[in-house]
Design a protein around this motif. Sequence first.
Motif, short mmCIF file in Angstrom:
data_model
loop_
_atom_site.label_atom_id
_atom_site.label_comp_id
_atom_site.label_asym_id
_atom_site.label_seq_id
_atom_site.Cartn_x
_atom_site.Cartn_y
_atom_site.Cartn_z
N ARG A 149 0.83 -1.21 0.00
CA ARG A 149 0.00 0.00 0.00
C ARG A 149 0.87 1.26 0.00
NH1 ARG A 149 -5.01 -1.61 0.52
NH2 ARG A 149 -5.81 0.49 0.80
N LYS A 150 2.01 1.15 -0.66
CA LYS A 150 2.92 2.28 -0.80
C LYS A 150 3.57 2.24 -2.17
CE LYS A 150 4.35 2.71 4.06
NZ LYS A 150 5.52 2.67 4.97
N ILE A 151 3.97 3.41 -2.66
CA ILE A 151 4.85 3.50 -3.81
C ILE A 151 6.23 3.88 -3.29
CG2 ILE A 151 5.37 4.85 -5.88
CD1 ILE A 151 2.35 4.95 -6.38
N PHE A 152 7.17 2.96 -3.47
CA PHE A 152 8.48 3.14 -2.87
C PHE A 152 9.41 3.94 -3.77
CE2 PHE A 152 7.09 -0.64 -0.46
CZ PHE A 152 7.31 -0.15 0.83
N PRO A 210 -4.61 7.88 -3.08
CA PRO A 210 -3.92 6.88 -3.89
C PRO A 210 -4.89 6.13 -4.80
CG PRO A 210 -4.12 6.13 -1.62
CD PRO A 210 -4.59 7.55 -1.64
N PRO A 211 -4.39 5.46 -5.85
CA PRO A 211 -5.27 4.79 -6.82
C PRO A 211 -5.70 3.40 -6.36
CG PRO A 211 -3.01 4.62 -7.56
CD PRO A 211 -2.97 5.45 -6.30
N TRP A 212 -6.20 3.30 -5.16
CA TRP A 212 -6.73 2.04 -4.64
C TRP A 212 -7.71 2.34 -3.52
CZ3 TRP A 212 -1.17 2.56 -4.28
CH2 TRP A 212 -0.69 3.05 -3.06
N ASP A 213 -8.48 1.33 -3.16
CA ASP A 213 -9.39 1.47 -2.02
C ASP A 213 -8.96 0.49 -0.93
OD1 ASP A 213 -10.32 -1.03 -2.78
OD2 ASP A 213 -12.15 -0.26 -3.70
N ALA A 214 -9.85 0.25 0.03
CA ALA A 214 -9.48 -0.56 1.19
C ALA A 214 -9.23 -2.02 0.84
CB ALA A 214 -10.55 -0.44 2.26
N THR A 215 -9.79 -2.48 -0.27
CA THR A 215 -9.70 -3.91 -0.59
C THR A 215 -8.97 -4.22 -1.88
OG1 THR A 215 -11.85 -3.84 -1.70
CG2 THR A 215 -11.85 -4.36 0.66
N SER A 216 -8.76 -3.25 -2.75
CA SER A 216 -8.16 -3.54 -4.07
C SER A 216 -6.65 -3.68 -3.97
CB SER A 216 -8.52 -2.43 -5.06
OG SER A 216 -7.94 -1.19 -4.66
N TYR A 261 5.61 18.41 -11.57
CA TYR A 261 5.61 16.95 -11.67
C TYR A 261 4.22 16.45 -12.02
CZ TYR A 261 9.67 18.14 -8.85
OH TYR A 261 10.81 18.73 -8.39
N VAL A 262 4.20 15.37 -12.77
CA VAL A 262 2.94 14.73 -13.12
C VAL A 262 3.12 13.22 -12.95
CG1 VAL A 262 3.51 14.59 -15.59
CG2 VAL A 262 1.13 14.56 -14.88
N ALA A 263 2.07 12.56 -12.50
CA ALA A 263 2.09 11.10 -12.38
C ALA A 263 0.78 10.56 -12.94
CB ALA A 263 2.27 10.67 -10.92
N LEU A 264 0.90 9.59 -13.82
CA LEU A 264 -0.28 8.94 -14.40
C LEU A 264 -0.24 7.48 -13.95
CD1 LEU A 264 -2.70 9.38 -16.30
CD2 LEU A 264 -1.24 8.63 -18.18
N MET A 265 -1.22 7.07 -13.18
CA MET A 265 -1.23 5.73 -12.59
C MET A 265 -2.52 5.01 -12.96
SD MET A 265 0.29 6.52 -8.79
CE MET A 265 1.41 7.91 -8.52
N MET A 266 -2.58 3.72 -12.57
CA MET A 266 -3.78 2.94 -12.80
C MET A 266 -4.15 2.22 -11.51
SD MET A 266 -1.23 0.53 -13.34
CE MET A 266 -1.01 -1.24 -13.08
N ASP A 267 -5.40 1.73 -11.46
CA ASP A 267 -5.77 0.86 -10.35
C ASP A 267 -5.73 -0.60 -10.81
OD1 ASP A 267 -8.21 0.19 -11.65
OD2 ASP A 267 -9.30 1.79 -10.64
N ARG A 268 -6.07 -1.51 -9.92
CA ARG A 268 -6.04 -2.94 -10.24
C ARG A 268 -7.41 -3.58 -9.99
NH1 ARG A 268 -0.50 -5.12 -10.71
NH2 ARG A 268 -1.43 -7.19 -10.48
N LEU A 269 -8.45 -2.90 -10.42
CA LEU A 269 -9.81 -3.40 -10.28
C LEU A 269 -10.20 -4.10 -11.58
CD1 LEU A 269 -11.20 -0.30 -8.43
CD2 LEU A 269 -11.04 -2.60 -7.47
N ASP A 270 -10.37 -5.42 -11.51
CA ASP A 270 -10.65 -6.21 -12.71
C ASP A 270 -12.06 -5.97 -13.24
OD1 ASP A 270 -8.21 -7.56 -13.03
OD2 ASP A 270 -8.73 -9.00 -11.46
N TYR A 271 -12.18 -6.19 -14.55
CA TYR A 271 -13.48 -6.03 -15.21
C TYR A 271 -14.38 -7.21 -14.83
CZ TYR A 271 -16.82 -4.67 -18.78
OH TYR A 271 -17.95 -4.25 -19.41
N PRO A 272 -15.65 -6.95 -14.54
CA PRO A 272 -16.53 -8.03 -14.09
C PRO A 272 -16.97 -8.95 -15.23
CG PRO A 272 -17.75 -5.96 -14.27
CD PRO A 272 -16.31 -5.63 -14.51
#
Length: 528
Positions: free
Chosen positions: A445-448, A466-472, A491-502
């Motif tokens: 749950r960190k970006i190192f 951050p690009p996540w929730d309590a469970t993702s 500075y700019v940061a472009l990130m993604m989450d890891r929530l799969d498509y249903p």
Amino acid sequence: MKIFARTLFFILVILTSPAISGQEVSPEHISFVRQGVQRMIFNEEQAIPLATLEPGNVVGLQAMHPVTHYSKERAGVSIRGNELVIAAAKETQTGIWFGGFNPFATYVIDLSSVSGNGALGFEFSDAAHKEQFLVTIGFNDTLLTGVNLRVRDAEKVITDRSITVNKEERQPLKGRIILQMLGSGLTLFLQDEGLPRVIGQADFNTHIDLRKKYYLQHFQTRLFAQLNEGEVRIEKAGVEFGTGVGLADIRAITYENGDPLLDRGRLWYTMSVRGRGLPHHLQGVFSLDPTTFDIKFEGVIVFDRGDGLLRNEIASHIFYDRKDKVWRGMTTGFSAYANPEREKKQLLAIESGKDPRFGFSVMNAVPFGMVGDIEDPHIVFDEEVNKWRMLTCENHDGYKAIVLESDHWDRGYRQIAGPVRYNSTGTSIQKIGNTRYCFSGSSERKIFIYTYPDLREAGSLHMDLPPWDATSGTRVWPNVVQLPEGYPFRYVALMMDRLDYPGQQGPHWSYGALYLYHGSEMQLSGKN
């Protein structure tokens, strides 16, 4: 006295500010504030068109979209207003040409209505119909009955089976049909209201390898209709490169020294267009004006290892080598999972004389001995030591960041640092000020943040949301970029989450949404 003390305090703050004092800012002292989020799911505005059938713009149907009848009885095929109408009182099979073939493209039918009994779908075949790949959706009295895959070569039917998933009772066949071809597999969606629903999926590489250049060069695409006292009305059909069900593995395209490629006022990124399983994703190229959130889908890249196949590798780093005036980089050979008994996952050195950012591009890919569970490579030429250095992550009881070094960009790497303690993903090297740092997502749950090149721990990235929730999952790609002077933020940061498509069945990696952050040096307060 109070006025003097307050004035002295602010003078000290100004003089000790890194921007004033000449000190460089550490990445852990940059605050990243989320600006926006969006998930592209077969985004029509972003689609890159390859072919279309638009009934309202047809003059001369048989010339523009030749009709082939596969049965003794012939269906009626006509244009009525803005619709293509296929109708038959007896059992018929009909193909209507509307484009070429690409095994990584998305195929779409905008359906007006169906009635009676029959099946509708896509046929991929050569001009002589010696080989055929057929995906159809059956219907009875407007209701979906199932999804079928049929593959035939010149001698026999190889497979003819149901690939239906998520079957519902009394499900109407209406709306938009979306076939996402994935090189060695496919997923079929039906969209009426809300998100496209998964109604069929298959892996077919043991039956036919559509990644062969032969099929790209010889196969064509037809609408296919099998009717028995039925009628189909179609508003539009098309072939396109689409944005898939999510975007991930975001990495800035750079120059050979790691500086971000800022061209035409835009940053350029590679992102994987997500499909389903490990061998099913596609290397996409996107651009962004860093002062806005106008992500634009620019092109796709596949990779040629000289063996007659075009492979859909992902997690690439591409750079423009200004000395040799050529596009180069590294990619991760996830396509090996399409034939795991014959191929192994490995890193590949990639190169192209053509600018690969636009349209449909092919980069040459060469193995260089880095075989194993290694991924997410990022390379730079370090002019201070006259060496090429690579940051990547290797599976050491979990993926861990390592740094390697070589005299050559495409071979001869040896490890000089790592592995780090923590799980790593999306490893990247970027400058903050004039100092290079290594960044990595993690399962902590960190970006190192790590020092370059020795990978000493140097803190973690500060984000308001951050690009996540309590469970993702939190193994995201950091993708921090430093902008030149003159921008409203540095500075700019472009990130993604890891929530799969249903709705997809079996193991799948079908995330995610895009999250945009602007970064600035931390301050004590926002007050003047």
